[in-house]
Design a protein around this motif. Structure first.
Motif, PDB file in Angstrom:
ATOM      1  N   GLY A 114       0.809  -1.231   0.000  1.00  0.00           N
ATOM      2  CA  GLY A 114       0.000   0.000   0.000  1.00  0.00           C
ATOM      3  C   GLY A 114       0.834   1.269   0.000  1.00  0.00           C
ATOM      4  O   GLY A 114       0.292   2.352   0.239  1.00  0.00           O
ATOM      5  N   GLY A 115       2.130   1.173  -0.291  1.00  0.00           N
ATOM      6  CA  GLY A 115       3.005   2.351  -0.261  1.00  0.00           C
ATOM      7  C   GLY A 115       2.651   3.390  -1.312  1.00  0.00           C
ATOM      8  O   GLY A 115       2.959   4.574  -1.154  1.00  0.00           O
ATOM      9  N   SER A 123       8.970  -7.279   7.084  1.00  0.00           N
ATOM     10  CA  SER A 123       8.810  -7.049   5.653  1.00  0.00           C
ATOM     11  C   SER A 123      10.149  -7.232   4.966  1.00  0.00           C
ATOM     12  O   SER A 123      11.028  -6.378   5.054  1.00  0.00           O
ATOM     13  CB  SER A 123       8.257  -5.652   5.369  1.00  0.00           C
ATOM     14  OG  SER A 123       8.013  -5.560   3.982  1.00  0.00           O
ATOM     15  N   ALA A 124      10.289  -8.351   4.300  1.00  0.00           N
ATOM     16  CA  ALA A 124      11.586  -8.692   3.707  1.00  0.00           C
ATOM     17  C   ALA A 124      11.839  -7.908   2.437  1.00  0.00           C
ATOM     18  O   ALA A 124      12.952  -7.430   2.199  1.00  0.00           O
ATOM     19  CB  ALA A 124      11.627 -10.178   3.411  1.00  0.00           C
ATOM     20  N   LYS A 137       2.091  -2.556   6.749  1.00  0.00           N
ATOM     21  CA  LYS A 137       2.982  -3.087   7.781  1.00  0.00           C
ATOM     22  C   LYS A 137       3.415  -2.020   8.784  1.00  0.00           C
ATOM     23  O   LYS A 137       4.204  -2.288   9.687  1.00  0.00           O
ATOM     24  CB  LYS A 137       4.224  -3.727   7.119  1.00  0.00           C
ATOM     25  CG  LYS A 137       3.903  -4.944   6.264  1.00  0.00           C
ATOM     26  CD  LYS A 137       3.364  -6.090   7.110  1.00  0.00           C
ATOM     27  CE  LYS A 137       2.971  -7.329   6.341  1.00  0.00           C
ATOM     28  NZ  LYS A 137       1.847  -7.251   5.479  1.00  0.00           N
ATOM     29  N   LYS A 138       2.870  -0.817   8.620  1.00  0.00           N
ATOM     30  CA  LYS A 138       3.311   0.295   9.464  1.00  0.00           C
ATOM     31  C   LYS A 138       3.093   0.010  10.959  1.00  0.00           C
ATOM     32  O   LYS A 138       3.966   0.252  11.788  1.00  0.00           O
ATOM     33  CB  LYS A 138       2.539   1.547   9.051  1.00  0.00           C
ATOM     34  CG  LYS A 138       3.148   2.815   9.543  1.00  0.00           C
ATOM     35  CD  LYS A 138       2.416   3.980   8.958  1.00  0.00           C
ATOM     36  CE  LYS A 138       1.924   4.875  10.050  1.00  0.00           C
ATOM     37  NZ  LYS A 138       1.112   5.968   9.570  1.00  0.00           N
ATOM     38  N   GLU A 139       1.933  -0.540  11.291  1.00  0.00           N
ATOM     39  CA  GLU A 139       1.652  -0.765  12.722  1.00  0.00           C
ATOM     40  C   GLU A 139       2.555  -1.849  13.319  1.00  0.00           C
ATOM     41  O   GLU A 139       2.596  -2.026  14.531  1.00  0.00           O
ATOM     42  CB  GLU A 139       0.174  -1.123  12.937  1.00  0.00           C
ATOM     43  CG  GLU A 139      -0.242  -2.405  12.281  1.00  0.00           C
ATOM     44  CD  GLU A 139      -1.686  -2.827  12.584  1.00  0.00           C
ATOM     45  OE1 GLU A 139      -2.022  -3.013  13.758  1.00  0.00           O
ATOM     46  OE2 GLU A 139      -2.453  -2.976  11.616  1.00  0.00           O
ATOM     47  N   PHE A 140       3.262  -2.574  12.462  1.00  0.00           N
ATOM     48  CA  PHE A 140       4.101  -3.665  12.958  1.00  0.00           C
ATOM     49  C   PHE A 140       5.600  -3.336  12.929  1.00  0.00           C
ATOM     50  O   PHE A 140       6.429  -4.185  13.238  1.00  0.00           O
ATOM     51  CB  PHE A 140       3.862  -4.934  12.129  1.00  0.00           C
ATOM     52  CG  PHE A 140       2.417  -5.344  12.043  1.00  0.00           C
ATOM     53  CD1 PHE A 140       1.719  -5.699  13.191  1.00  0.00           C
ATOM     54  CD2 PHE A 140       1.746  -5.357  10.831  1.00  0.00           C
ATOM     55  CE1 PHE A 140       0.377  -6.077  13.128  1.00  0.00           C
ATOM     56  CE2 PHE A 140       0.411  -5.730  10.753  1.00  0.00           C
ATOM     57  CZ  PHE A 140      -0.278  -6.092  11.904  1.00  0.00           C
ATOM     58  N   LEU A 184       4.955   4.311   6.129  1.00  0.00           N
ATOM     59  CA  LEU A 184       6.230   4.004   6.792  1.00  0.00           C
ATOM     60  C   LEU A 184       6.403   4.701   8.145  1.00  0.00           C
ATOM     61  O   LEU A 184       6.440   4.054   9.168  1.00  0.00           O
ATOM     62  CB  LEU A 184       7.407   4.315   5.839  1.00  0.00           C
ATOM     63  CG  LEU A 184       8.821   4.091   6.361  1.00  0.00           C
ATOM     64  CD1 LEU A 184       9.058   2.654   6.794  1.00  0.00           C
ATOM     65  CD2 LEU A 184       9.850   4.457   5.292  1.00  0.00           C
ATOM     66  N   ILE A 185       6.507   6.032   8.156  1.00  0.00           N
ATOM     67  CA  ILE A 185       6.639   6.767   9.432  1.00  0.00           C
ATOM     68  C   ILE A 185       5.844   8.065   9.345  1.00  0.00           C
ATOM     69  O   ILE A 185       5.640   8.607   8.273  1.00  0.00           O
ATOM     70  CB  ILE A 185       8.108   7.157   9.754  1.00  0.00           C
ATOM     71  CG1 ILE A 185       8.839   7.568   8.475  1.00  0.00           C
ATOM     72  CG2 ILE A 185       8.817   6.096  10.540  1.00  0.00           C
ATOM     73  CD1 ILE A 185      10.095   8.316   8.717  1.00  0.00           C
ATOM     74  N   GLU A 186       5.452   8.560  10.512  1.00  0.00           N
ATOM     75  CA  GLU A 186       4.763   9.860  10.553  1.00  0.00           C
ATOM     76  C   GLU A 186       5.753  10.890  11.068  1.00  0.00           C
ATOM     77  O   GLU A 186       6.651  10.565  11.825  1.00  0.00           O
ATOM     78  CB  GLU A 186       3.601   9.811  11.571  1.00  0.00           C
ATOM     79  CG  GLU A 186       2.509   8.839  11.246  1.00  0.00           C
ATOM     80  CD  GLU A 186       1.602   9.287  10.120  1.00  0.00           C
ATOM     81  OE1 GLU A 186       1.760  10.431   9.635  1.00  0.00           O
ATOM     82  OE2 GLU A 186       0.748   8.502   9.714  1.00  0.00           O
TER      83      GLU A 186
END
Ligand code: MLT
Ligand code: ZN
Length: 466
Positions: free
Chosen positions: A80-81, A420-421, A429-432, A463-465
């Motif tokens: 979803g990037g 996430s490889a 995957k952001k929350e993880f 990714l990051i906020e």
């Protein structure tokens, strides 16, 4: 939901012309999403720059009007990037797709970020060289997107990830400045190498506009073998044998359910007479130029140890390609089940223990669902796809899988693995992220983003906020 103010819309129209500024519903749908199907696309416009100057101007306008941009390549991502679901403006590099030059002595190729991976590979091949980063989506993925996600693929065991092949980058930051990073040099020890900050940054630090890529010598006579195995433990034993005896180009695995889905969907023949729970697909350089004896000895040894039940070896390029289809077509084939994708990795040494624990978790939590396994096991990367049953809503299914993922990522975290490889973090995957990266690391990522994108206009929410 964000709407760009009329002054920004008008400025973009004037800058890019009618073919470079799209707002029709079908373009918004198409450019607003990647290969994930969990967030509905809802951008407010699509901007298609034709030059680096255009990209800089778009970024400056977005900054001035505080309108977020979603940098967009071939939109083949699986995290979803590249999804724009909040009225953002999609900045697509699709029109900046030229190959700018190829240097056969220096063995490098320069291109704009929107160049299609397959076209770059073909340009290298035309000069007797290869660009060796390869995956099933190479016909539509773009080099800029590959770099922004540090794409992996099917030959990482031999050639490494995209990062290994980038010798130069041009990047427009969130302030509209152009950075020229490393300029194609092989040797350049002049301090911090910002190129590597940009590779894998998922569009949150800058927009990649041009790249210089290293090229390599093609492998000698690649051949493919598919081996049926009774267990994942056997697959790891086969890997060890192959590592010792062959010059490997790829070592992939797939489960029988993955194979079944592909052969049913495409009307293909099973590769082996006897079905097996798992299969290894091994690609290697022909060790004895058409003399199969050393390969057959390896297979016989594996059979004698009980690791292999049956095997098939390619004897022509057509056969090699058709065996690859069994692996490469999985992702597209299972897409119709809206799979919940886990793209996990550990060190190769830790794969057996990871597998043991993951298999137990699946048996316990997903015993009523179809679970399709495949992946690049030779480099420690497993793809675990949970297929959505028709009876479940997308939301309920995603929530259930996310809960199990927390347990899965707990196992990974114990083993020092990655959540996430190769697919990236994006939205899904952001929350993880905290399972793989420390608080200090995430804090540093945030500080770096503040420097390069002080107004937070580049791919916010991914990714990051700030
Ligand atoms: C693959 O290995 O086929 C790709 O990473 C895509 C996927 O995982 O579905
Ligand atoms: Zn993969």
């Amino acid at each position: 939901m964000i709407t760009p103010p009329p002054a920004m819309q008008q400025a973009l129209q004037e800058l890019l012309g009618p073919s470079g500024y799209l707002t029709d519903p079908s373009s918004l749908q198409e450019y607003g999403r990647d290969w994930t199907r969990f967030t509905p696309p809802a951008p407010s416009a699509v901007a298609l720059p034709g030059s680096i100057e255009d990209v800089q101007a778009i970024v400056r306008l977005a900054r001035q009007h505080r309108v977020p941009l979603v940098p967009s390549g071939g939109r083949t991502g699986l995290s979803g990037g590249a999804v724009a679901g909040q009225g953002e403006v999609v900045l697509s590099l699709a029109r900046m797709n030229r190959i700018l030059g190829l240097d056969t002595v220096g063995r490098s190729l320069s291109c704009e970020a929107g160049a299609i991976t397959g076209n770059v590979q073909a340009a290298a091949r035309a000069e007797g060289l290869i660009y060796p980063v390869d995956f099933a989506s190479s016909g539509s993925s773009q080099i800029g997107g590959n770099i922004a996600t540090n794409a992996g693929g099917i030959q990482v065991i031999r050639y490494g990830m995209t990062r290994n092949w980038v010798t130069g980058l041009k990047v427009v930051t969130g302030t509209g400045e152009l950075l020229e990073l490393n300029k194609g040099l092989i040797k350049n020890n002049t301090g911090l190498d910002f190129r590597h900050l940009m590779i894998g940054s998922e569009g949150v630090l800058g927009i990649i506009v041009e790249a210089t890529l290293a090229l390599a010598t093609p492998p000698r006579d690649p051949r493919v073998m598919v081996l049926g195995a009774p267990s994942m433990t056997a697959i790891m034993a086969i890997l060890e044998q192959c590592q010792g005896a062959l010059s490997l180009l790829a070592f992939e695995f797939l489960s029988d359910l993955a194979l079944e889905k592909v052969i049913n969907a495409h009307g293909l023949q099973p590769p082996l007479q006897a079905r097996a729970p798992f299969y290894a697909l091994v690609e290697f350089e022909d060790p004895a130029q058409g003399d199969d004896a050393p390969i057959l000895t390896l297979v016989e040894n594996c059979m004698a140890s009980g690791w292999v039940a049956d095997a098939v070896l390619s004897h022509s390029e057509a056969q090699r390609r058709s065996l690859w289809r069994l692996r490469e077509d999985i992702s597209e084939t299972i897409a119709k089940w809206t799979p919940y994708k886990n793209d996990i990795a550990t060190t190769v040494a830790n794969v057996p223990i990871l597998l043991e624990r993951v298999e137990a978790l699946i048996a316990d939590r997903y015993n009523d669902l179809e679970v399709v396994w495949y992946g690049h096991i030779g480099d420690g990367n497993l793809h675990l796809n949970i297929l959505k049953p028709e009876s479940s809503s997308v939301d309920a299914f995603q929530q259930r899988c996310a809960t199990v993922s927390r347990e899965l990522f707990g196992i990974l975290s114990d083993l020092g693995g990655s959540v996430s490889a190769e697919h990236g973090v994006g939205l899904l995957k952001k929350e993880f992220l905290t399972f793989s990266r420390s608080k200090t690391e995430i804090g540093l990522m945030r500080e770096i983003k503040k420097l390069l994108d002080p107004d937070g206009i580049l791919n916010p929410g991914k990714l990051i906020e700030l």
